[in-house]
Design a protein around this motif. Structure first.
Motif, short mmCIF file in Angstrom:
data_model
loop_
_atom_site.label_atom_id
_atom_site.label_comp_id
_atom_site.label_asym_id
_atom_site.label_seq_id
_atom_site.Cartn_x
_atom_site.Cartn_y
_atom_site.Cartn_z
N ARG A 34 0.93 -1.29 0.11
CA ARG A 34 -0.14 -0.19 -0.22
C ARG A 34 1.01 1.73 -0.03
O ARG A 34 0.57 2.09 -0.04
CB ARG A 34 -1.00 0.36 1.28
CG ARG A 34 -1.83 0.65 1.23
CD ARG A 34 -2.37 0.93 2.05
NE ARG A 34 -1.80 0.74 3.73
CZ ARG A 34 -2.96 1.09 5.00
NH1 ARG A 34 -4.51 0.71 5.20
NH2 ARG A 34 -2.51 0.86 5.59
N GLU A 35 1.94 1.03 0.64
CA GLU A 35 2.63 2.15 0.82
C GLU A 35 3.00 2.87 -0.92
O GLU A 35 3.68 3.68 -0.88
CB GLU A 35 3.24 2.43 1.89
CG GLU A 35 3.65 2.01 3.16
CD GLU A 35 3.17 1.21 3.36
OE1 GLU A 35 3.07 0.25 3.50
OE2 GLU A 35 1.91 1.26 4.61
N LYS A 36 3.11 1.93 -1.19
CA LYS A 36 4.53 2.08 -2.80
C LYS A 36 3.21 3.01 -3.53
O LYS A 36 3.56 3.13 -4.38
CB LYS A 36 5.10 0.60 -3.18
CG LYS A 36 5.70 0.72 -5.03
CD LYS A 36 6.11 -0.22 -5.17
CE LYS A 36 8.08 -0.40 -4.10
NZ LYS A 36 8.59 -1.21 -4.81
N LEU A 90 -7.21 2.74 -0.24
CA LEU A 90 -5.56 1.80 -0.80
C LEU A 90 -6.08 0.60 1.11
O LEU A 90 -6.12 1.49 2.14
CB LEU A 90 -4.85 2.72 -0.24
CG LEU A 90 -4.66 3.79 -1.21
CD1 LEU A 90 -3.18 4.54 -1.86
CD2 LEU A 90 -4.91 2.57 -2.61
N ASP A 91 -6.38 -0.58 0.40
CA ASP A 91 -6.58 -1.75 1.93
C ASP A 91 -4.97 -1.93 1.31
O ASP A 91 -4.44 -3.03 0.85
CB ASP A 91 -7.88 -2.12 1.22
CG ASP A 91 -8.83 -1.05 1.73
OD1 ASP A 91 -9.18 -0.20 2.50
OD2 ASP A 91 -9.56 -1.07 1.06
N ALA A 92 -4.27 -2.67 2.31
CA ALA A 92 -3.39 -3.18 2.26
C ALA A 92 -4.13 -4.83 2.55
O ALA A 92 -4.88 -5.48 3.26
CB ALA A 92 -2.50 -2.58 4.01
N LEU A 93 -3.65 -5.33 1.89
CA LEU A 93 -3.32 -7.46 1.92
C LEU A 93 -2.51 -7.77 1.96
O LEU A 93 -1.61 -7.90 1.07
CB LEU A 93 -4.29 -7.35 0.54
CG LEU A 93 -5.79 -6.82 0.34
CD1 LEU A 93 -6.51 -6.87 -1.12
CD2 LEU A 93 -6.91 -6.77 1.36
N GLY A 94 -1.26 -7.53 2.93
CA GLY A 94 -0.54 -7.89 2.84
C GLY A 94 1.13 -7.52 1.72
O GLY A 94 0.42 -5.97 2.22
N GLU A 95 1.20 -7.80 1.09
CA GLU A 95 1.95 -7.04 -0.31
C GLU A 95 1.12 -6.66 -1.13
O GLU A 95 2.42 -6.06 -2.41
CB GLU A 95 3.24 -8.25 -0.12
CG GLU A 95 4.66 -8.57 0.48
CD GLU A 95 5.33 -6.70 1.11
OE1 GLU A 95 5.86 -6.52 0.34
OE2 GLU A 95 5.17 -6.87 2.38
N PRO A 101 -0.98 5.81 4.73
CA PRO A 101 -0.97 5.91 3.24
C PRO A 101 -2.83 5.46 2.20
O PRO A 101 -2.37 4.65 2.30
CB PRO A 101 -0.10 5.02 2.33
CG PRO A 101 -0.21 4.27 4.03
CD PRO A 101 -0.81 4.72 5.11
N GLU A 102 -3.46 5.54 3.74
CA GLU A 102 -4.86 5.13 3.13
C GLU A 102 -6.06 5.57 2.44
O GLU A 102 -6.51 4.82 1.17
CB GLU A 102 -5.88 4.97 4.66
CG GLU A 102 -5.17 4.17 5.52
CD GLU A 102 -5.26 4.50 6.54
OE1 GLU A 102 -6.87 4.66 7.34
OE2 GLU A 102 -4.47 4.09 8.18
#
Length: 163
Positions: free
Chosen positions: A26-28, A113-118, A87-88
């Motif tokens: 997500r940060e990228k 942006l939802d983080a799903l691991g990598e 970073p959302e």
């Protein structure tokens, strides 16, 4: 439920949401939106190029983009960043500007942006549009842009692996 407009079209029909699953943290993905040189690399539909892009990436900051179509036609857009939660999410206004500086009605563009691991699930929502043709044009354009974003993320990952 939203009431129908005078022509029978509901306001719900004058907006859209696109969802993409991206092979990047997500940060990228957030950096691809927040850093102007990265944003310019993917944020135009197929065949278009961004000739000028400025961004004051903060709530209340302005952004401006000058795209050139394959036939040389200029397309200018701009707006304000309304809300940013790194970073959302990013919320921004969007309107077109003609050669005389007249702006079209604004729409609101939100990116989650939802983080799903990598990986990252990106949800892009835009509306309300004046009509279906305008909505469909934006939806098609953003769909191509998000395909280009995925390609840019793959290219950056390959560059990082080899560098």
């Amino acid at each position: 439920m939203m009431p129908p407009s005078p022509d029978g079209e509901t306001a719900a029909g004058l907006q859209f949401t696109l969802v993409r699953y991206l092979d990047a943290p997500r940060e990228k993905v957030f950096r691809m939106w927040s850093e102007p040189q990265l944003f310019r690399a993917w944020s135009a539909p197929t065949g278009f190029r961004v000739s000028v892009g400025t961004s004051d990436f903060r709530p209340g900051g302005a952004w401006h983009c000058h795209m050139v179509a394959p036939d040389g036609t200029a397309h200018r857009a701009g707006g304000l960043y309304l809300d940013i939660l790194a970073p959302e999410s990013i919320v921004m206004s969007h309107s077109w500007e003609d050669a005389n500086g007249q702006r079209s009605p604004e729409t609101c563009l939100s990116v989650s942006l939802d983080a799903l691991g990598e990986r990252t699930r990106l949800s892009l929502h835009q509306g309300l549009f004046a009509d279906e043709a305008e909505r469909d044009g934006h939806q098609a354009g953003w769909s191509e842009c998000l395909d280009a974003l995925a390609d840019q993320l793959h290219a950056l990952a390959a560059q990082e692996r080899s560098g």
